[in-house]
Design a protein around this motif. Sequence first.
Motif, PDB file in Angstrom:
ATOM      1  N   GLN A 227       0.826  -1.200   0.000  1.00  0.00           N
ATOM      2  CA  GLN A 227       0.000   0.000   0.000  1.00  0.00           C
ATOM      3  C   GLN A 227       0.864   1.255   0.000  1.00  0.00           C
ATOM      4  OE1 GLN A 227      -1.949  -0.979   3.797  1.00  0.00           O
ATOM      5  NE2 GLN A 227      -0.955   0.808   4.712  1.00  0.00           N
ATOM      6  N   GLY A 228       0.214   2.361  -0.341  1.00  0.00           N
ATOM      7  CA  GLY A 228       0.903   3.638  -0.345  1.00  0.00           C
ATOM      8  C   GLY A 228       0.220   4.603  -1.296  1.00  0.00           C
ATOM      9  N   GLU A 229       0.819   5.768  -1.457  1.00  0.00           N
ATOM     10  CA  GLU A 229       0.292   6.742  -2.404  1.00  0.00           C
ATOM     11  C   GLU A 229       0.672   6.288  -3.809  1.00  0.00           C
ATOM     12  OE1 GLU A 229       1.296  11.289  -3.603  1.00  0.00           O
ATOM     13  OE2 GLU A 229       0.708  10.968  -1.495  1.00  0.00           O
TER      14      GLU A 229
ATOM     15  N   VAL B 152       1.474   5.985  -7.678  1.00  0.00           N
ATOM     16  CA  VAL B 152       2.106   6.823  -8.692  1.00  0.00           C
ATOM     17  C   VAL B 152       1.788   6.227 -10.058  1.00  0.00           C
ATOM     18  CG1 VAL B 152       3.959   7.530  -7.143  1.00  0.00           C
ATOM     19  CG2 VAL B 152       4.283   5.538  -8.596  1.00  0.00           C
TER      20      VAL B 152
ATOM     21  N   ARG C 244      -8.464   3.111   4.108  1.00  0.00           N
ATOM     22  CA  ARG C 244      -7.954   4.480   3.981  1.00  0.00           C
ATOM     23  C   ARG C 244      -8.119   5.054   2.587  1.00  0.00           C
ATOM     24  NH1 ARG C 244      -1.903   4.205   5.905  1.00  0.00           N
ATOM     25  NH2 ARG C 244      -2.008   6.360   5.151  1.00  0.00           N
ATOM     26  N   GLY C 245      -8.446   4.235   1.604  1.00  0.00           N
ATOM     27  CA  GLY C 245      -8.554   4.725   0.231  1.00  0.00           C
ATOM     28  C   GLY C 245      -9.280   3.732  -0.641  1.00  0.00           C
TER      29      GLY C 245
ATOM     30  N   HIS D  79      -6.127   6.221  -9.723  1.00  0.00           N
ATOM     31  CA  HIS D  79      -5.975   6.613  -8.327  1.00  0.00           C
ATOM     32  C   HIS D  79      -4.582   7.139  -8.006  1.00  0.00           C
ATOM     33  CE1 HIS D  79      -9.937   5.117  -7.397  1.00  0.00           C
ATOM     34  NE2 HIS D  79      -9.649   4.001  -8.046  1.00  0.00           N
TER      35      HIS D  79
ATOM     36  N   GLY E 230      -1.767   9.403  -6.908  1.00  0.00           N
ATOM     37  CA  GLY E 230      -1.799  10.510  -5.954  1.00  0.00           C
ATOM     38  C   GLY E 230      -2.676  10.258  -4.750  1.00  0.00           C
ATOM     39  N   THR E 231      -3.349   9.101  -4.699  1.00  0.00           N
ATOM     40  CA  THR E 231      -4.195   8.760  -3.559  1.00  0.00           C
ATOM     41  C   THR E 231      -3.765   7.411  -2.990  1.00  0.00           C
ATOM     42  OG1 THR E 231      -5.893   7.611  -4.868  1.00  0.00           O
ATOM     43  CG2 THR E 231      -6.112  10.000  -4.634  1.00  0.00           C
ATOM     44  N   PHE E 232      -4.317   7.068  -1.834  1.00  0.00           N
ATOM     45  CA  PHE E 232      -3.944   5.837  -1.150  1.00  0.00           C
ATOM     46  C   PHE E 232      -4.543   4.629  -1.870  1.00  0.00           C
ATOM     47  CE2 PHE E 232      -4.424   2.456   1.963  1.00  0.00           C
ATOM     48  CZ  PHE E 232      -3.199   2.481   2.628  1.00  0.00           C
TER      49      PHE E 232
ATOM     50  N   ARG F 138      -4.151   0.134  -2.263  1.00  0.00           N
ATOM     51  CA  ARG F 138      -3.677  -1.091  -1.602  1.00  0.00           C
ATOM     52  C   ARG F 138      -3.979  -2.294  -2.487  1.00  0.00           C
ATOM     53  NH1 ARG F 138      -5.741  -3.273   4.394  1.00  0.00           N
ATOM     54  NH2 ARG F 138      -5.444  -5.507   3.995  1.00  0.00           N
TER      55      ARG F 138
ATOM     56  N   GLY G 157       4.263   2.564  -6.323  1.00  0.00           N
ATOM     57  CA  GLY G 157       4.248   3.255  -5.035  1.00  0.00           C
ATOM     58  C   GLY G 157       3.663   2.462  -3.899  1.00  0.00           C
TER      59      GLY G 157
END
Length: 296
Positions: free
Chosen positions: A136-138, A140, A209-210, A235, A237-239, A241, A259
């Motif tokens: 997971q993460g922001e 890219v 979270r997203g 997605h 730029g957003t969270f 997973r 990312g």
Amino acid sequence: MDNTASIRLESFELEIADIMEADLASLHALSLAVGWPHRPQDWTTVLSLGRGIVARDSIGRVLGSAMRFDHDPHFATVGMVITSPRLQAQGAGRTMMEHILEGIGDRRLGLNATRQARQLYTSLGFQREATVYQCQGEAVVPPGPDRSVEGSLVHLPSAPWDEIVALDARGYGALRHRTLDALRPLSAGTALVRDGRVVAYALCRPFGRGHVVGPVVAATDCDAIAVMRPHVESHAGTFLRIDTRQKGGAFAQFVLSCGMTIFDTVTSMSLNGRWTSLHPEAGEPMVYGLATQALS
């Protein structure tokens, strides 16, 4: 599965009750207490698909939960097994699991075990199969698409749903149409069509979270990447997973390049026969991304 009983622990007594008797706010508070990201909406989804129990104290506070999801007559998964910090050293998890396993007979069972719960499941006869990587993460924007991938991408609702369900059953090893039908209205979806048939698909929906990408089912890393890529692009730029059993190879590298780094791991375990398939026969699909750790 008997949903009425009591557990006497060292210092207090718990009541076992049907999970549908618990209010959504209490269940959400329980998952928050152990750091799980589930929103009330995520609880609503799993409650619509399974049955289970809660453990309540004398004043009605929900301190534990466990659920079972019966996918077909021969296979089920266990999930949402939560014990509050107050209970984790008291043995309540075993009692709840014994309730969940009542009447299971020789049906195959699968679950994804946290590090804290692996010993309990092993003591109940579950066998370790594979590691699940929670990435997971922001997000890219991923590298450019592989032009060698043949076929065309079709998006829901245009993608042929019956073919997606059939492909999923081959990759998952059981028919979980109820799960997919519940996720369908919540999700954006992509399917890769080659020679007139669906060879891969991916769903993406709000979760925690997203957003989460899953399920993802395909026969090759390249096909799995092809159906996942549009969701990452949407997605960026957003969270975001994905839960995957892929440790190496092109797909795992793609997830990292988008990312989504490894945040945590759980262990896929089974009872009464093997569940997961990481090395299917050539041309056969497999699960690249889980629906959720509870539903798998």
